[in-house]
Design a protein around this motif. Structure first.
Motif, PDB file in Angstrom:
ATOM      1  N   PHE A  28       0.819  -1.191   0.000  1.00 51.91           N
ATOM      2  CA  PHE A  28       0.000   0.000   0.000  1.00 51.91           C
ATOM      3  C   PHE A  28       0.860   1.251   0.000  1.00 51.91           C
ATOM      4  O   PHE A  28       1.878   1.317   0.699  1.00 51.91           O
ATOM      5  N   ALA A  29       0.455   2.246  -0.756  1.00 55.28           N
ATOM      6  CA  ALA A  29       1.103   3.549  -0.716  1.00 55.28           C
ATOM      7  C   ALA A  29       0.525   4.368   0.434  1.00 55.28           C
ATOM      8  O   ALA A  29      -0.634   4.208   0.816  1.00 55.28           O
ATOM      9  N   SER A  30       1.357   5.246   0.972  1.00 60.60           N
ATOM     10  CA  SER A  30       0.909   6.150   2.017  1.00 60.60           C
ATOM     11  C   SER A  30       0.213   7.361   1.401  1.00 60.60           C
ATOM     12  O   SER A  30       0.409   7.685   0.230  1.00 60.60           O
ATOM     13  N   GLU A  31      -0.562   8.040   2.205  1.00 60.20           N
ATOM     14  CA  GLU A  31      -1.238   9.251   1.751  1.00 60.20           C
ATOM     15  C   GLU A  31      -0.216  10.261   1.228  1.00 60.20           C
ATOM     16  O   GLU A  31       0.830  10.473   1.848  1.00 60.20           O
ATOM     17  N   ASN A  32      -0.495  10.842   0.075  1.00 58.34           N
ATOM     18  CA  ASN A  32       0.339  11.880  -0.555  1.00 58.34           C
ATOM     19  C   ASN A  32       1.666  11.357  -1.100  1.00 58.34           C
ATOM     20  O   ASN A  32       2.513  12.153  -1.507  1.00 58.34           O
ATOM     21  N   GLU A  33       1.849  10.039  -1.126  1.00 61.19           N
ATOM     22  CA  GLU A  33       3.128   9.496  -1.580  1.00 61.19           C
ATOM     23  C   GLU A  33       3.302   9.613  -3.094  1.00 61.19           C
ATOM     24  O   GLU A  33       4.427   9.755  -3.587  1.00 61.19           O
ATOM     25  N   HIS A  34       2.193   9.549  -3.832  1.00 55.28           N
ATOM     26  CA  HIS A  34       2.229   9.676  -5.292  1.00 55.28           C
ATOM     27  C   HIS A  34       1.202  10.723  -5.729  1.00 55.28           C
ATOM     28  O   HIS A  34       0.183  10.387  -6.357  1.00 55.28           O
ATOM     29  N   PRO A  35       1.442  11.997  -5.440  1.00 53.93           N
ATOM     30  CA  PRO A  35       0.432  13.030  -5.712  1.00 53.93           C
ATOM     31  C   PRO A  35       0.172  13.264  -7.192  1.00 53.93           C
ATOM     32  O   PRO A  35      -0.818  13.897  -7.556  1.00 53.93           O
ATOM     33  N   TYR A  36       1.040  12.736  -8.039  1.00 53.82           N
ATOM     34  CA  TYR A  36       0.892  12.866  -9.489  1.00 53.82           C
ATOM     35  C   TYR A  36       0.038  11.761 -10.087  1.00 53.82           C
ATOM     36  O   TYR A  36      -0.362  11.824 -11.248  1.00 53.82           O
ATOM     37  N   LEU A  37      -0.246  10.712  -9.333  1.00 58.61           N
ATOM     38  CA  LEU A  37      -1.003   9.575  -9.851  1.00 58.61           C
ATOM     39  C   LEU A  37      -2.474   9.931 -10.002  1.00 58.61           C
ATOM     40  O   LEU A  37      -3.103  10.453  -9.075  1.00 58.61           O
ATOM     41  N   ALA A  38      -3.034   9.622 -11.158  1.00 57.13           N
ATOM     42  CA  ALA A  38      -4.467   9.776 -11.395  1.00 57.13           C
ATOM     43  C   ALA A  38      -5.080   8.421 -11.686  1.00 57.13           C
ATOM     44  O   ALA A  38      -4.466   7.573 -12.343  1.00 57.13           O
ATOM     45  N   GLY A  39      -6.281   8.222 -11.211  1.00 53.64           N
ATOM     46  CA  GLY A  39      -7.089   7.094 -11.644  1.00 53.64           C
ATOM     47  C   GLY A  39      -8.018   7.545 -12.754  1.00 53.64           C
ATOM     48  O   GLY A  39      -8.478   8.693 -12.757  1.00 53.64           O
ATOM     49  N   SER A  51     -14.392   0.953 -17.417  1.00 48.49           N
ATOM     50  CA  SER A  51     -13.061   0.368 -17.307  1.00 48.49           C
ATOM     51  C   SER A  51     -12.181   1.281 -16.454  1.00 48.49           C
ATOM     52  O   SER A  51     -12.560   2.402 -16.120  1.00 48.49           O
ATOM     53  N   VAL A  52     -10.995   0.785 -16.122  1.00 48.39           N
ATOM     54  CA  VAL A  52     -10.089   1.508 -15.225  1.00 48.39           C
ATOM     55  C   VAL A  52      -8.682   1.530 -15.799  1.00 48.39           C
ATOM     56  O   VAL A  52      -8.183   0.516 -16.292  1.00 48.39           O
ATOM     57  N   CYS A  53      -8.055   2.694 -15.759  1.00 48.55           N
ATOM     58  CA  CYS A  53      -6.638   2.843 -16.081  1.00 48.55           C
ATOM     59  C   CYS A  53      -6.021   3.852 -15.100  1.00 48.55           C
ATOM     60  O   CYS A  53      -6.699   4.376 -14.217  1.00 48.55           O
ATOM     61  N   GLY A  54      -4.742   4.124 -15.307  1.00 53.57           N
ATOM     62  CA  GLY A  54      -4.059   5.167 -14.568  1.00 53.57           C
ATOM     63  C   GLY A  54      -3.543   6.232 -15.510  1.00 53.57           C
ATOM     64  O   GLY A  54      -3.607   6.096 -16.738  1.00 53.57           O
ATOM     65  N   ALA A  55      -3.018   7.312 -14.961  1.00 52.82           N
ATOM     66  CA  ALA A  55      -2.395   8.390 -15.727  1.00 52.82           C
ATOM     67  C   ALA A  55      -1.508   9.175 -14.776  1.00 52.82           C
ATOM     68  O   ALA A  55      -1.510   8.933 -13.564  1.00 52.82           O
ATOM     69  N   SER A  56      -0.755  10.119 -15.331  1.00 53.86           N
ATOM     70  CA  SER A  56       0.156  10.937 -14.525  1.00 53.86           C
ATOM     71  C   SER A  56      -0.105  12.410 -14.788  1.00 53.86           C
ATOM     72  O   SER A  56      -0.163  12.841 -15.946  1.00 53.86           O
ATOM     73  N   LEU A  57      -0.232  13.188 -13.731  1.00 54.93           N
ATOM     74  CA  LEU A  57      -0.471  14.623 -13.827  1.00 54.93           C
ATOM     75  C   LEU A  57       0.831  15.333 -14.181  1.00 54.93           C
ATOM     76  O   LEU A  57       1.853  15.165 -13.503  1.00 54.93           O
ATOM     77  N   ILE A 131      -2.125  16.521  -4.519  1.00 59.85           N
ATOM     78  CA  ILE A 131      -2.227  16.697  -5.968  1.00 59.85           C
ATOM     79  C   ILE A 131      -1.080  17.578  -6.433  1.00 59.85           C
ATOM     80  O   ILE A 131      -1.008  18.763  -6.079  1.00 59.85           O
ATOM     81  N   ALA A 132      -0.166  16.998  -7.191  1.00 57.11           N
ATOM     82  CA  ALA A 132       1.003  17.746  -7.661  1.00 57.11           C
ATOM     83  C   ALA A 132       1.552  17.074  -8.915  1.00 57.11           C
ATOM     84  O   ALA A 132       1.462  15.847  -9.064  1.00 57.11           O
ATOM     85  N   PRO A 133       2.134  17.839  -9.842  1.00 55.93           N
ATOM     86  CA  PRO A 133       2.643  17.250 -11.082  1.00 55.93           C
ATOM     87  C   PRO A 133       3.950  16.506 -10.874  1.00 55.93           C
ATOM     88  O   PRO A 133       4.712  16.791  -9.942  1.00 55.93           O
ATOM     89  N   ILE A 134       4.212  15.567 -11.772  1.00 53.25           N
ATOM     90  CA  ILE A 134       5.470  14.839 -11.797  1.00 53.25           C
ATOM     91  C   ILE A 134       6.414  15.519 -12.783  1.00 53.25           C
ATOM     92  O   ILE A 134       5.973  16.055 -13.797  1.00 53.25           O
TER      93      ILE A 134
END
Length: 261
Positions: A28-39, A51-57, A131-134
């Protein structure tokens, strides 16, 4: 392909399953560990299925994801609900609907070549701890293969090959994976793997799985986290068989991404 309804009911089990391994062999990831990850919750043409995928901000109104999440050769999406700033896919966070997706113009759903797309949001999201960009590769990083380095993949996807869908929780999970050469990856998948791809090994049966595609592969470089891969494919034999996972190499699409930022 359809994952969402199973995720919805499974979230009720999240707290009692917090110690179980995730992604495939991850945690499991911790809160705010991947702020760039989008579902991405994906509405499909001709069906009520989701359907479900991911994306990156990448910025306040742009994300990068996989082309196959929009059109995979069979299913065509007509809308994404982009989910940001939450560990769970169906609760909390910021949710923005969009139908503005630009697929790379030579995307081939047969060979999975050029599996990349840019996602436009109709509003600017507000940056925060969650929520933050990569960062994108720059300078010398644009010429690096990253072979032998450790990348971190994150997503909401399946946790084993035995699951028909995501049956436990939709909480973000992650896993550290070793980046391997395209030569090694080609020995498994053949010449569908090109210089536009990168791969991670699957030794020990760990890696990404269904529902994770489109999401990020990130390395730590020059003091910051950098997006180097967009999750594209896994072995048809399964996610736990020890085969590599394939990604779209971000540096190969530097101009395309910058054009749409």
């Amino acid at each position: 392909m359809v994952e969402a309804e199973k995720i919805r009911s499974a979230e009720q089990l999240m707290e009692e399953n917090r110690t179980q391994d995730r992604i495939v062999g991850g945690s499991f990831a911790s809160e705010n560990e991947h702020p760039y990850l989008a579902g991405l919750l994906i509405d499909l043409v001709g069906t009520s299925a989701v359907s479900v995928c991911g994306a990156s901000l990448l910025s306040a109104n742009r994300l990068v994801g996989a082309a196959h999440c929009w059109y995979d050769g069979t299913w065509q999406a007509f809308r994404y609900t982009v989910v940001l700033g939450t560990l769970t896919l169906f609760s909390g966070g910021t949710r923005v609907a969009t139908d503005q997706v630009v697929v790379f113009n030579t995307w081939d759903p047969v060979t999975y070549t050029h599996d990349i797309a840019m996602i436009y949001l109709p509003i600017d999201v507000v940056f925060s701890a969650s929520i933050a960009p990569i960062a994108l590769p720059e300078g010398i990083e644009l010429f690096m293969t990253f072979d032998g380095e450790t990348g971190v993949a994150a997503g909401y996807g399946r946790t084993s090959d035995q699951q028909l869908g995501i049956q436990q929780t939709a909480s973000v999970s992650h896993v550290a994976l070793r980046i391997v050469s395209t030569f090694y990856c080609r020995s498994v998948f053949g010449f569908t793997v090109t210089e536009w791809n990168m791969c991670t090994d699957g030794l020990g049966g760990v890696g990404v799985c269904g529902g994770d595609t489109g999401g990020p592969l990130v390395v730590y470089s020059h003091g910051r986290s950098v997006l180097v891969g967009v999750t594209s494919f896994t072995s048809r034999d399964g996610c736990q068989v020890g085969h590599p996972s394939g990604y779209t190499r971000v540096t190969s699409y530097h101009n395309f991404i910058r054009q749409h930022l």
